[in-house]
Design a protein around this motif. Structure first.
Motif, PDB file in Angstrom:
ATOM      1  N   GLY A 145      35.923  -2.690  25.760  1.00  0.00           N
ATOM      2  CA  GLY A 145      34.983  -3.625  26.133  1.00  0.00           C
ATOM      3  C   GLY A 145      33.667  -3.081  25.127  1.00  0.00           C
ATOM      4  O   GLY A 145      32.928  -4.077  24.356  1.00  0.00           O
ATOM      5  N   GLU A 146      33.303  -1.822  25.397  1.00  0.00           N
ATOM      6  CA  GLU A 146      32.090  -1.151  24.883  1.00  0.00           C
ATOM      7  C   GLU A 146      32.126  -1.232  23.254  1.00  0.00           C
ATOM      8  O   GLU A 146      31.306  -1.492  22.520  1.00  0.00           O
ATOM      9  CB  GLU A 146      32.005   0.082  25.284  1.00  0.00           C
ATOM     10  N   GLN A 147      33.406  -0.967  22.794  1.00  0.00           N
ATOM     11  CA  GLN A 147      33.565  -1.057  21.311  1.00  0.00           C
ATOM     12  C   GLN A 147      33.763  -2.223  20.501  1.00  0.00           C
ATOM     13  O   GLN A 147      33.673  -2.283  19.297  1.00  0.00           O
ATOM     14  CB  GLN A 147      34.713   0.036  20.870  1.00  0.00           C
ATOM     15  N   ASN A 170      40.191  -4.108  13.671  1.00  0.00           N
ATOM     16  CA  ASN A 170      40.695  -5.244  13.481  1.00  0.00           C
ATOM     17  C   ASN A 170      40.194  -6.451  14.594  1.00  0.00           C
ATOM     18  O   ASN A 170      39.730  -7.408  13.960  1.00  0.00           O
ATOM     19  CB  ASN A 170      42.230  -5.253  13.757  1.00  0.00           C
ATOM     20  N   ILE A 171      39.929  -6.018  15.419  1.00  0.00           N
ATOM     21  CA  ILE A 171      39.086  -6.685  16.611  1.00  0.00           C
ATOM     22  C   ILE A 171      37.750  -7.300  16.129  1.00  0.00           C
ATOM     23  O   ILE A 171      37.458  -8.396  16.363  1.00  0.00           O
ATOM     24  CB  ILE A 171      39.221  -6.204  17.915  1.00  0.00           C
ATOM     25  N   ASN A 172      36.997  -6.265  15.762  1.00  0.00           N
ATOM     26  CA  ASN A 172      35.667  -6.497  15.289  1.00  0.00           C
ATOM     27  C   ASN A 172      35.630  -7.002  14.072  1.00  0.00           C
ATOM     28  O   ASN A 172      34.641  -8.055  13.737  1.00  0.00           O
ATOM     29  CB  ASN A 172      34.840  -5.145  15.382  1.00  0.00           C
ATOM     30  N   VAL A 176      51.014  11.886  32.938  1.00  0.00           N
ATOM     31  CA  VAL A 176      50.713  10.649  33.621  1.00  0.00           C
ATOM     32  C   VAL A 176      49.185  10.428  33.765  1.00  0.00           C
ATOM     33  O   VAL A 176      48.459  11.346  34.159  1.00  0.00           O
ATOM     34  CB  VAL A 176      51.336  10.794  35.170  1.00  0.00           C
ATOM     35  N   GLU A 177      48.710   9.356  33.192  1.00  0.00           N
ATOM     36  CA  GLU A 177      47.619   8.973  33.224  1.00  0.00           C
ATOM     37  C   GLU A 177      47.096   8.708  34.737  1.00  0.00           C
ATOM     38  O   GLU A 177      47.727   7.701  35.404  1.00  0.00           O
ATOM     39  CB  GLU A 177      47.205   7.633  32.521  1.00  0.00           C
ATOM     40  N   ASP A 178      45.820   8.676  35.369  1.00  0.00           N
ATOM     41  CA  ASP A 178      45.445   8.292  36.505  1.00  0.00           C
ATOM     42  C   ASP A 178      44.480   6.874  36.418  1.00  0.00           C
ATOM     43  O   ASP A 178      44.223   6.619  35.385  1.00  0.00           O
ATOM     44  CB  ASP A 178      44.691   9.523  37.359  1.00  0.00           C
ATOM     45  N   PRO A 179      44.637   6.377  37.376  1.00  0.00           N
ATOM     46  CA  PRO A 179      44.008   5.018  37.337  1.00  0.00           C
ATOM     47  C   PRO A 179      42.613   4.899  36.953  1.00  0.00           C
ATOM     48  O   PRO A 179      42.083   3.921  36.034  1.00  0.00           O
ATOM     49  CB  PRO A 179      43.929   4.382  38.941  1.00  0.00           C
ATOM     50  N   GLU A 180      41.884   5.908  37.257  1.00  0.00           N
ATOM     51  CA  GLU A 180      40.442   5.756  36.736  1.00  0.00           C
ATOM     52  C   GLU A 180      40.539   6.110  35.220  1.00  0.00           C
ATOM     53  O   GLU A 180      39.486   5.418  34.711  1.00  0.00           O
ATOM     54  CB  GLU A 180      39.775   7.093  37.407  1.00  0.00           C
ATOM     55  N   THR A 181      41.229   6.895  34.767  1.00  0.00           N
ATOM     56  CA  THR A 181      41.331   7.164  33.308  1.00  0.00           C
ATOM     57  C   THR A 181      41.841   5.677  32.507  1.00  0.00           C
ATOM     58  O   THR A 181      41.034   5.374  31.530  1.00  0.00           O
ATOM     59  CB  THR A 181      42.495   8.008  32.855  1.00  0.00           C
ATOM     60  N   ILE A 182      42.727   4.966  33.168  1.00  0.00           N
ATOM     61  CA  ILE A 182      42.908   3.818  32.661  1.00  0.00           C
ATOM     62  C   ILE A 182      41.916   2.696  32.350  1.00  0.00           C
ATOM     63  O   ILE A 182      41.660   1.862  31.835  1.00  0.00           O
ATOM     64  CB  ILE A 182      44.341   3.121  33.357  1.00  0.00           C
ATOM     65  N   GLU A 183      41.021   2.418  33.715  1.00  0.00           N
ATOM     66  CA  GLU A 183      40.001   1.778  33.843  1.00  0.00           C
ATOM     67  C   GLU A 183      38.971   2.291  32.946  1.00  0.00           C
ATOM     68  O   GLU A 183      38.358   1.308  32.217  1.00  0.00           O
ATOM     69  CB  GLU A 183      39.600   1.960  35.247  1.00  0.00           C
ATOM     70  N   GLU A 184      38.747   3.485  32.742  1.00  0.00           N
ATOM     71  CA  GLU A 184      37.649   3.789  31.865  1.00  0.00           C
ATOM     72  C   GLU A 184      38.159   3.571  30.205  1.00  0.00           C
ATOM     73  O   GLU A 184      37.267   3.111  29.667  1.00  0.00           O
ATOM     74  CB  GLU A 184      37.544   5.277  31.513  1.00  0.00           C
ATOM     75  N   ARG A 185      39.416   3.429  29.838  1.00  0.00           N
ATOM     76  CA  ARG A 185      39.794   3.074  28.556  1.00  0.00           C
ATOM     77  C   ARG A 185      39.645   1.379  28.440  1.00  0.00           C
ATOM     78  O   ARG A 185      39.453   0.879  27.290  1.00  0.00           O
ATOM     79  CB  ARG A 185      41.113   3.419  28.519  1.00  0.00           C
ATOM     80  N   ILE A 186      39.764   0.772  29.552  1.00  0.00           N
ATOM     81  CA  ILE A 186      39.644  -0.688  29.498  1.00  0.00           C
ATOM     82  C   ILE A 186      38.173  -0.989  29.348  1.00  0.00           C
ATOM     83  O   ILE A 186      37.845  -1.780  28.303  1.00  0.00           O
ATOM     84  CB  ILE A 186      39.991  -1.297  30.625  1.00  0.00           C
ATOM     85  N   GLU A 187      37.042  -0.217  29.699  1.00  0.00           N
ATOM     86  CA  GLU A 187      35.685  -0.439  29.833  1.00  0.00           C
ATOM     87  C   GLU A 187      35.381   0.260  28.348  1.00  0.00           C
ATOM     88  O   GLU A 187      34.334  -0.580  27.636  1.00  0.00           O
ATOM     89  CB  GLU A 187      35.132   0.328  30.847  1.00  0.00           C
ATOM     90  N   TRP A 188      36.110   1.240  28.030  1.00  0.00           N
ATOM     91  CA  TRP A 188      35.619   1.671  26.272  1.00  0.00           C
ATOM     92  C   TRP A 188      35.961   0.679  25.326  1.00  0.00           C
ATOM     93  O   TRP A 188      35.076   0.404  24.514  1.00  0.00           O
ATOM     94  CB  TRP A 188      36.449   3.143  26.052  1.00  0.00           C
TER      95      TRP A 188
END
Length: 331
Positions: free
Chosen positions: A287-289, A251-253, A273-285
């Motif tokens: 953006g990449e997509q 939808n975004i694309n 429980v998600e760790d902060p690094e995982t959440i940050e990786e998901r934000i970056e993912w």
């Protein structure tokens, strides 16, 4: 570079002590209490609970702090359930899960109650900055309710939108407003109704100076519903990337999105429980997509309400989320 703002869609689980005290005061479970008619002792319990929930968010380091919605026994149907023109009747399943709410039946002209505003006034006394309001979106609130007064779906949706704008008029200053719209996913409007749903959201958003997020969850929006939602003058649309990342990316694309975005990246229904690094990786993912999107602000959030979670897991998720985005990240 994108600013990351950590927040939640509210509706937190009650602390155990709150459940115990409410049960003792009323002699039955909290789910049986009647909203809006609490005596002084019960009001005191809710006020202390509100303070604890706010302090817990602040301790976690969240950028936006919500009131917590401890009194919302009827989930996002609550603002209607406490209205004078509404009768609450039988118990109804809340979407497709094991939570329930009392059916709000509108029997007369709707008018603002000031109920949510009073909760926010109390929260504002405890929050110096970053206060976020939470309301049901007009389409979801109309979907959860039954109309025995207005007589027409279009008129009823319009009346619900006017009701919400009247409630907003009594709010203290808030930085952000999350309009929760799970029904756009769970019971999507058909032709014509999808445009009216977008117009109703637009009408509510225009009633506040706060940044408005139309937050959808429990899946992804159908293409036509999403395209119409893009016409609403909201600051951001929220996407549930826990339940469905592929269709949300599509939808975004395909149709673009607002310059700000809310990403539901933490699971509000799972005790893992998600760790902060995982959440940050998901934000970056994300953006990449979505290379054509240039997000100014990312609201990193839990995908759904969190009243499903046990208290300890809920707090751990707050801590993980609060540790995210203290510096700018690629998105």
């Amino acid at each position: 570079m994108t600013e990351v703002v950590t927040t939640t869609p509210g509706l937190f689980p009650l602390p155990d002590w709150t459940k115990d005290e409410l049960s003792e005061l009323k002699g039955h479970q909290k789910a049986d209490l009647i909203d809006g008619t609490e005596g002084a002792e019960i009001q005191s319990v809710y006020d202390r609970t509100r303070g604890e929930l706010i302090e817990r968010q602040q301790a976690a380091g969240l950028d936006r702090v919500v009131e917590g919605q401890a009194r919302w026994d009827d989930m996002i149907a609550h603002p209607l359930a406490v209205a004078d023109a509404v009768e609450t009747r039988g118990i109804v399943r809340y979407y497709d899960n094991n939570n329930f709410y009392r059916e709000p039946v509108v029997t007369d002209d709707l008018a603002a109650t000031g109920d949510v505003a009073a909760e926010l006034d109390s929260a504002a006394d405890r929050v110096d900055s970053g206060l976020q309001a939470v309301l049901p979106g007009p389409y979801s609130l109309a979907d959860l309710a039954t109309d025995e007064h207005y007589g027409d779906e279009q008129a009823f949706l319009g009346a619900i939108a006017e009701f919400l704008t009247a409630e907003l008029a009594e709010f203290p200053d808030v930085e952000t407003l999350f309009l929760l719209e799970p029904s756009l996913v769970e019971n999507p409007p058909g032709d014509g109704a999808d445009q009216r749903a977008s117009e109703a959201i637009d009408h509510v958003a225009a009633a506040t100076d706060a940044d408005v997020v139309a937050h959808t969850y429990w899946g992804a929006l159908e293409e036509k519903v999403y395209a119409h939602l893009m016409d609403a003058d909201v600051d951001a649309i929220g996407f549930d990337f826990v339940a469905n990342h592929e269709d949300n990316i599509y939808n975004i694309n395909e149709y673009g999105t607002k310059s700000d975005v809310a990403l539901g990246l933490v699971d509000g229904q799972n005790t893992l429980v998600e760790d902060p690094e995982t959440i940050e990786e998901r934000i970056e993912w994300v953006g990449e997509q979505t290379p054509s999107a240039d997000f100014e602000t990312v609201y990193a959030t839990i995908n759904t309400e969190t009243f499903y979670l046990p208290g300890n897991r809920f707090e751990e998720k707050l801590d993980a989320l609060g540790a995210v985005g203290k510096t700018e990240v690629e998105a």
